[in-house]
Design an enzyme around this catalytic site. Structure first.
Site, PDB file in Angstrom:
ATOM      1  N   LYS A   1      59.345  14.744 -17.291  1.00 48.86           N
ATOM      2  CA  LYS A   1      58.084  14.287 -17.774  1.00 48.86           C
ATOM      3  C   LYS A   1      57.910  13.814 -19.266  1.00 48.86           C
ATOM      4  O   LYS A   1      59.096  14.141 -20.062  1.00 48.86           O
ATOM      5  CB  LYS A   1      56.979  15.383 -17.377  1.00 48.86           C
ATOM      6  CG  LYS A   1      57.224  16.602 -18.410  1.00 48.86           C
ATOM      7  CD  LYS A   1      56.451  18.072 -17.745  1.00 48.86           C
ATOM      8  CE  LYS A   1      56.940  19.137 -18.765  1.00 48.86           C
ATOM      9  NZ  LYS A   1      56.085  20.364 -18.081  1.00 48.86           N
TER      10      LYS A   1
ATOM     11  N   MET B   1      50.487   6.660 -43.375  1.00 46.56           N
ATOM     12  CA  MET B   1      50.289   6.315 -41.801  1.00 46.56           C
ATOM     13  C   MET B   1      51.690   5.635 -41.379  1.00 46.56           C
ATOM     14  O   MET B   1      52.180   5.798 -40.239  1.00 46.56           O
ATOM     15  CB  MET B   1      49.313   5.397 -41.525  1.00 46.56           C
ATOM     16  CG  MET B   1      48.877   4.977 -40.117  1.00 46.56           C
ATOM     17  SD  MET B   1      47.648   4.058 -40.054  1.00 46.56           S
ATOM     18  CE  MET B   1      46.175   5.411 -40.438  1.00 46.56           C
TER      19      MET B   1
ATOM     20  N   TYR C   1      49.652  10.041 -51.464  1.00 46.15           N
ATOM     21  CA  TYR C   1      48.012  10.344 -51.452  1.00 46.15           C
ATOM     22  C   TYR C   1      47.882  11.827 -52.022  1.00 46.15           C
ATOM     23  O   TYR C   1      48.456  12.855 -51.647  1.00 46.15           O
ATOM     24  CB  TYR C   1      47.690  10.235 -50.179  1.00 46.15           C
ATOM     25  CG  TYR C   1      47.633   8.800 -49.505  1.00 46.15           C
ATOM     26  CD1 TYR C   1      46.868   7.905 -50.242  1.00 46.15           C
ATOM     27  CD2 TYR C   1      48.304   8.336 -48.470  1.00 46.15           C
ATOM     28  CE1 TYR C   1      46.786   6.536 -49.618  1.00 46.15           C
ATOM     29  CE2 TYR C   1      48.051   7.156 -47.803  1.00 46.15           C
ATOM     30  CZ  TYR C   1      47.370   6.473 -48.523  1.00 46.15           C
ATOM     31  OH  TYR C   1      47.513   4.822 -48.231  1.00 46.15           O
TER      32      TYR C   1
ATOM     33  N   ARG D   1      45.866  27.592 -14.789  1.00 44.05           N
ATOM     34  CA  ARG D   1      45.983  26.212 -15.096  1.00 44.05           C
ATOM     35  C   ARG D   1      45.831  25.420 -13.781  1.00 44.05           C
ATOM     36  O   ARG D   1      44.672  25.209 -13.432  1.00 44.05           O
ATOM     37  CB  ARG D   1      47.165  25.832 -15.742  1.00 44.05           C
ATOM     38  CG  ARG D   1      47.260  24.590 -16.565  1.00 44.05           C
ATOM     39  CD  ARG D   1      48.692  24.283 -17.167  1.00 44.05           C
ATOM     40  NE  ARG D   1      49.882  24.337 -16.599  1.00 44.05           N
ATOM     41  CZ  ARG D   1      51.151  24.149 -17.039  1.00 44.05           C
ATOM     42  NH1 ARG D   1      50.981  23.655 -18.298  1.00 44.05           N
ATOM     43  NH2 ARG D   1      51.920  23.829 -16.327  1.00 44.05           N
TER      44      ARG D   1
HETATM   45  C1  LIG Z   1      57.478  21.141 -18.145  1.00 44.76           C
HETATM   46  C2  LIG Z   1      57.543  22.282 -16.933  1.00 44.76           C
HETATM   47  C3  LIG Z   1      58.893  22.912 -16.774  1.00 44.76           C
HETATM   48  C4  LIG Z   1      59.998  22.596 -17.693  1.00 44.76           C
HETATM   49  O1  LIG Z   1      59.831  23.486 -18.875  1.00 44.76           O
HETATM   50  P1  LIG Z   1      61.141  23.672 -19.933  1.00 44.76           P
HETATM   51  O2  LIG Z   1      60.612  24.732 -20.770  1.00 44.76           O
HETATM   52  O3  LIG Z   1      61.199  22.253 -20.835  1.00 44.76           O
HETATM   53  O4  LIG Z   1      62.292  23.720 -19.335  1.00 44.76           O
HETATM   54  C5  LIG Z   1      59.005  23.522 -15.523  1.00 44.76           C
HETATM   55  N1  LIG Z   1      58.030  23.661 -14.614  1.00 44.76           N
HETATM   56  C6  LIG Z   1      56.840  23.185 -15.078  1.00 44.76           C
HETATM   57  C7  LIG Z   1      55.800  23.396 -13.987  1.00 44.76           C
HETATM   58  C8  LIG Z   1      56.549  22.412 -16.202  1.00 44.76           C
HETATM   59  O5  LIG Z   1      55.156  21.762 -16.313  1.00 44.76           O
END
Ligand SMILES: *Cc1c(COP(=O)(O)O)cnc(C)c1O
Length: 387
Positions: free
Chosen positions: A46, A326, A278, A144
């Site tokens: 992801k 920036m 800055y 969640r």
């Molecule tokens: C992002 C995620 C992972 C991977 O987590 P890492 O700590 O990067 O290995 C695994 N399971 C779910 C549901 C996630 O959202």
């Protein structure tokens, strides 16, 4: 008066580039896969493969993994567009309008709803004449996504009975392994197992995989590996937390796969007492050479690294001085006489004997390595080094 004569040497080329070490990525995956065996190995890709570039990483790992986990359906389609047929699980919500496309592309989805959405999934499957591959998620403590653990047994029983659902997995996500909160982790596992216990033999018979572990749990706790591990950050050679690294009884060699580089475009020769940037938050204590980088917080350098971080120039650390702007960042190259406009500057990666890691940036900025790599802008060109 400043005694400077800045010269811009380059304006058209890419301001920065990212290089991904494909063999390092593969070695990390192979090592983690071996540690996790006999559990299956899923690479989490992801967030643009944690900034490493989704398509390039998927191609690099296609043959090393049993499953890719993405967050959005769109990411699954990007993998398929590369001709990659490795199973894909979408961890995040898939909207009703995306369902038909996901099924068509053989993307497994995460199911946690027992109501209207589940009906949409079933309808989509019936219309296309084949079961929808799903992994059911149980919430055991992250609060969640997921079925509440108390309702999970009944919901799963229904799912197992529904021919339009191809139940491939049941999973949960752990909240605090990275912080080594083992009591909470044990409680989460207990909730998960309690929900599944009445269905254990049927789940086994149907080959439904149970999974819970992300990187930290995979490396630290064999009892959490279950049937499948979902490993993100460690695949890229970044540690989930300093605690994870310290707690390992058997050292694991994670090789950072990503390098991020730019170059100096200007050197300012200034006397002692010259303010930089800055807010005049930095002032030179001696006659200094201030190097100017053509990227700032808009290009991924965290502003929190102002007066804290460093980059590598000719194998030596050049501290960030003043506030990150920036589109520009200033670094002190007074002690690096070879530094010149055009000198390669390493933000993450190896230069000579020195290495900067995402974890270093995380420590400077009060965050985690995940955020450092995940926020690297997608527009930075990625090059995949195969040798
Ligand atoms: C992002 C995620 C992972 C991977 O987590 P890492 O700590 O990067 O290995 C695994 N399971 C779910 C549901 C996630 O959202």
């Amino acid at each position: 008066m400043l005694s400077s004569s800045p010269t811009v040497v380059r304006s058209s080329a890419a301001l920065a580039h990212i290089e991904v070490d494909v063999p390092a990525l593969r070695r990390n995956a192979a090592q983690l896969r071996t540690i996790a065996a006999p559990a299956r190995f899923a690479a989490v890709v992801k967030a643009n493969a944690y900034g490493h570039g989704l398509a390039g990483v998927a191609e690099a790992l296609e043959r090393e993994v049993d499953l890719f986990c993405v967050y959005r359906a769109q990411e699954g389609h990007e993998i398929r567009a590369r001709g990659i047929e490795t199973p894909v699980l979408v961890l995040g919500p898939v909207t009703p309008s995306e369902l038909a496309g996901a099924l068509e592309a053989h993307l497994a989805i995460t199911l946690w709803d027992t109501q209207g959405y589940r009906d949409d999934v079933i309808r989509t499957a019936r219309e296309s004449g084949r079961p929808f591959p799903v992994h059911v998620k149980i919430d055991t403590g992250v609060t969640r996504f997921g079925l509440p653990a108390e309702r999970a047994t009944a919901a799963l029983r229904e799912d197992l009975r529904e021919p339009a659902l191809g139940l491939e997995g049941v999973f949960t996500h752990l909240a605090a392994v990275e912080e080594l909160e083992s009591a909470f982790t044990t409680q989460q596992l207990e909730r998960f197992e309690t929900a599944l216990r009445p269905l254990e033999s049927e789940l086994r018979r149907r080959g439904v995989r149970k999974h819970a572990a992300a990187s930290a749990a995979t490396m630290l706790f064999p009892e959490l590996r279950l049937d499948l591990v979902r490993v993100g950050i460690a695949t890229y050679g970044v540690w989930p937390s300093p605690e994870t690294q310290d707690a390992l009884r058997q050292p694991i060699n994670l090789e950072p796969a990503l390098s991020w580089r730019t170059e100096l475009i200007v050197i300012q020769e200034v006397p002692a007492g010259t303010p930089v940037g800055y807010g005049c938050t930095f002032s030179t204590a001696r006659p200094s050479r201030i190097g100017v980088l053509p990227i700032g917080y808009a290009e991924g350098i965290p502003r929190a690294a102002s007066n804290r971080g460093a980059v590598l120039v000719h194998g030596r650390r050049a501290p960030i001085v003043g506030r990150v702007c920036m589109n520009v960042t200033m670094v002190d190259v007074t002690d690096i006489p070879q530094a010149h406009p055009g000198s390669t500057t390493t933000l993450i990666g190896l230069d000579g004997e020195e290495r900067l890691r995402a974890e270093d940036w995380a420590a400077w900025c009060g965050t985690i390595g995940y955020e450092i790599v995940a926020r690297l802008p997608a527009e930075i060109p990625r090059v995949y080094r195969a040798e």
